[in-house]
Design a protein around this motif. Structure first.
Motif, short mmCIF file in Angstrom:
data_model
loop_
_atom_site.label_atom_id
_atom_site.label_comp_id
_atom_site.label_asym_id
_atom_site.label_seq_id
_atom_site.Cartn_x
_atom_site.Cartn_y
_atom_site.Cartn_z
N GLY A 10 0.83 -1.20 0.00
CA GLY A 10 0.00 0.00 0.00
C GLY A 10 0.86 1.25 0.00
N GLY A 11 2.16 1.06 -0.02
CA GLY A 11 3.09 2.19 0.00
C GLY A 11 3.69 2.46 -1.37
N ASP A 32 -0.82 -4.76 3.32
CA ASP A 32 -0.44 -3.50 3.97
C ASP A 32 -1.46 -3.22 5.07
OD1 ASP A 32 1.50 -0.96 2.73
OD2 ASP A 32 0.11 -0.48 4.36
N ASP A 50 -2.19 -5.86 9.81
CA ASP A 50 -1.15 -5.22 10.60
C ASP A 50 -0.05 -6.26 10.85
OD1 ASP A 50 0.50 -4.12 12.49
OD2 ASP A 50 -1.11 -3.35 13.76
N ALA A 75 7.35 -3.59 4.12
CA ALA A 75 6.54 -2.86 5.12
C ALA A 75 7.45 -2.29 6.20
CB ALA A 75 5.51 -3.80 5.74
N ALA A 76 7.24 -1.04 6.55
CA ALA A 76 8.06 -0.39 7.58
C ALA A 76 7.36 0.87 8.03
CB ALA A 76 9.43 -0.03 7.01
N ASP A 77 7.60 1.25 9.28
CA ASP A 77 7.13 2.55 9.75
C ASP A 77 8.18 3.54 9.28
OD1 ASP A 77 5.30 4.14 10.89
OD2 ASP A 77 5.49 3.34 12.91
N MET A 78 7.81 4.40 8.37
CA MET A 78 8.81 4.98 7.48
C MET A 78 8.42 6.40 7.08
SD MET A 78 10.98 4.80 5.04
CE MET A 78 11.21 5.61 3.49
N SER A 118 16.36 -2.81 2.87
CA SER A 118 17.13 -2.03 3.84
C SER A 118 17.40 -0.64 3.26
CB SER A 118 18.42 -2.78 4.18
OG SER A 118 19.12 -2.11 5.20
N SER A 119 18.32 0.06 3.86
CA SER A 119 18.51 1.47 3.50
C SER A 119 19.98 1.87 3.62
CB SER A 119 17.68 2.33 4.45
OG SER A 119 18.07 3.68 4.37
N TYR A 147 16.44 4.65 12.65
CA TYR A 147 15.96 3.96 11.45
C TYR A 147 17.08 3.10 10.84
CZ TYR A 147 14.37 3.76 6.52
OH TYR A 147 14.03 3.36 5.25
N GLN A 175 18.98 3.76 -1.80
CA GLN A 175 19.26 5.18 -1.66
C GLN A 175 17.93 5.92 -1.83
OE1 GLN A 175 20.49 7.84 -0.51
NE2 GLN A 175 22.59 7.51 -1.19
N ASN A 176 17.88 7.21 -1.53
CA ASN A 176 16.63 8.01 -1.59
C ASN A 176 15.87 7.73 -2.88
OD1 ASN A 176 16.65 10.48 0.52
ND2 ASN A 176 18.71 9.78 0.02
N CYS A 177 14.67 7.24 -2.73
CA CYS A 177 13.87 6.86 -3.90
C CYS A 177 12.73 7.87 -4.06
CB CYS A 177 13.32 5.45 -3.66
SG CYS A 177 12.42 4.79 -5.05
N THR A 183 4.33 9.24 -1.08
CA THR A 183 3.87 10.25 -0.11
C THR A 183 4.44 11.62 -0.49
OG1 THR A 183 3.88 8.53 1.55
CG2 THR A 183 3.80 10.80 2.35
P1 NAD Z 1 6.09 3.69 2.34
O1 NAD Z 1 5.89 4.31 3.69
O2 NAD Z 1 5.41 4.34 1.19
O3 NAD Z 1 5.71 2.16 2.37
C1 NAD Z 1 5.81 1.37 3.53
C2 NAD Z 1 4.48 0.70 3.73
O4 NAD Z 1 4.55 -0.13 4.90
C3 NAD Z 1 3.33 1.70 3.97
O5 NAD Z 1 2.32 1.57 2.99
C4 NAD Z 1 2.82 1.34 5.34
O6 NAD Z 1 1.41 1.46 5.50
C5 NAD Z 1 3.26 -0.12 5.47
N1 NAD Z 1 3.27 -0.52 6.87
C6 NAD Z 1 3.75 0.18 7.94
N2 NAD Z 1 3.48 -0.47 9.07
C7 NAD Z 1 2.82 -1.60 8.72
C8 NAD Z 1 2.25 -2.66 9.47
N3 NAD Z 1 2.33 -2.69 10.81
N4 NAD Z 1 1.64 -3.67 8.80
C9 NAD Z 1 1.53 -3.63 7.44
N5 NAD Z 1 2.05 -2.65 6.69
C10 NAD Z 1 2.67 -1.64 7.32
O7 NAD Z 1 7.67 3.65 2.12
P2 NAD Z 1 8.51 3.29 0.82
O8 NAD Z 1 9.24 4.52 0.45
O9 NAD Z 1 7.67 2.62 -0.19
O10 NAD Z 1 9.56 2.28 1.44
C11 NAD Z 1 9.45 0.86 1.28
C12 NAD Z 1 10.60 0.20 1.98
O11 NAD Z 1 11.84 0.69 1.45
C13 NAD Z 1 10.65 0.47 3.48
O12 NAD Z 1 11.09 -0.69 4.15
C14 NAD Z 1 11.68 1.57 3.59
O13 NAD Z 1 12.27 1.59 4.86
C15 NAD Z 1 12.66 1.19 2.49
N6 NAD Z 1 13.43 2.34 2.00
C16 NAD Z 1 12.83 3.34 1.31
C17 NAD Z 1 13.58 4.41 0.86
C18 NAD Z 1 12.96 5.55 0.08
O14 NAD Z 1 13.69 6.45 -0.33
N7 NAD Z 1 11.67 5.57 -0.16
C19 NAD Z 1 14.96 4.47 1.12
C20 NAD Z 1 15.54 3.43 1.84
C21 NAD Z 1 14.77 2.35 2.26
#
Ligand code: NAD
Length: 319
Positions: A10-11, A32, A50, A75-78, A118-119, A147, A175-177, A183
């Protein structure tokens, strides 16, 4: 038909990854805690669960009495720097719970291939121009935020299960995506989306606020390149973490200039105090290059695809 589970679908990146897996011919279950905010999921099945709850991880992983060919755990709190610096306990608590339950039950149920997102936040703060760090140089560790520590711990959990329980574990450090369908407002947005939003909100000439002096350096990776990289890493023989990032390093000020150029607006920057994060992280892409991957989109290419989408969101909110 191969089956895949995408957690965090969902992210932003998870949503794009589902589309990639569908193009590759997979049957996909998306999971999600919330629905995708900006589009209907392309997955064959979407479950709202959840994943901090152990029973929900088992439900997510179970398919027709068995399990999936491939599991992608995103999935991550992010969020961006503002969120990462203010929600340390949520990150350490929620993301660890998700990862220990998901990894444990994936291995127990016999998932053959498991991907963990990971990140580059696992690396220490660096100065621009310092020699690039390889993946192994994340240890000894000194991430500048919780984080990054959570990601390092969860990488090691996944690798331990991989070693001991015969599950092929693949790990990428993103890296920063950035890109569309991510969002762009609300406090969890990252710098490229925030700067696109602020620029979309002003008239043809205007001022936007930027945290810090704008000299912090980042490599911004367009989401289509990122999901191509994830797919390649997952199907490779590369054990241990693999960095995925664009080789183009830009300051935040250059990011603003690129957005201004794409928008056609005259943008002035007012630098204000805020959580900037590290000055730079220079990391090697040699491992992912060994798979034939290279970012196809420059920052300008990516912003040309991202800015119009964010501009539409801003207009839709106003109307
Ligand atoms: P995002 O926040 O859009 O997606 C993460 C999703 O995880 C969200 O939709 C959220 O609702 C879901 N989630 C959170 N808690 C949950 C729970 N308890 N149960 C089920 N789902 C849950 O973030 P993203 O940018 O799409 O990142 C995806 C992954 O990549 C993450 O693990 C993030 O840490 C990693 N990452 C992202 C970036 C970036 O630049 N976007 C960089 C480094 C790492």
């Amino acid at each position: 038909m191969k089956t895949a589970l995408v957690c965090g679908a969902g992210g932003f990146i998870g949503g794009h990854l589902v589309k990639k897996l569908k193009r590759e011919g997979y049957w996909v279950r998306a999971v999600d805690i919330k629905n995708h905010e900006f589009e209907t999921s392309a997955a064959d099945e979407f479950k709202r669960l959840d994943l901090r709850e152990e029973a929900n991880c088992i439900e997510a992983l179970t398919l027709n009495g068995g399990t999936f060919d491939e599991v992608y755990q995103l999935a991550a709190d992010m969020g961006g720097m503002g969120f990462i610096h203010s929600a340390e306990c949520d990150i350490m608590h929620n993301s660890v719970l998700i990862n220990i339950h998901m990894t444990h039950h994936a291995a127990r149920l016999g998932v053959p291939r498991y991907f963990f997102s990971s990140s580059v936040c696992v690396y220490r703060d660096m100065q621009p121009g310092e020699p690039e760090m390889t993946e192994a140089q994340a240890i000894p560790a000194n991430p500048d935020n919780e984080y990054g520590w959570e990601k390092l711990y969860s990488e090691r959990v996944a690798m331990a299960y991989g070693r001991n329980q015969g599950m092929a574990v693949r790990i990428a450090r993103f890296q920063n995506c950035y890109g569309p369908y991510g969002t762009w407002t609300g406090g969890r947005e990252k710098a490229p989306a925030a700067i696109c939003r602020k620029t979309a909100e002003i008239g043809d000439v205007g001022t936007i606020e930027v945290w810090g002096d704008g000299t912090a350096v980042r490599s911004y990776t367009y989401v289509d390149d990122m999901v191509d990289g994830i797919y390649l890493v997952m199907h490779s023989d590369l054990e241990g973490a693999v960095n995925i990032g664009s080789p183009e390093y830009n300051t935040v000020n250059e990011l603003v200039d690129t957005v201004a150029q794409v928008s056609g607006k005259k943008v002035t920057v007012k630098h204000i105090d805020g959580p900037v994060g590290v000055q730079s992280r220079n990391f090697s892409n040699e491992r992912i290059y060994s798979l034939g991957w290279k970012a196809k989109n420059s920052l300008k290419d990516g912003i040309e695809k991202t800015y119009p989408w964010i501009q539409d969101q801003v207009k839709a909110l106003k109307s």
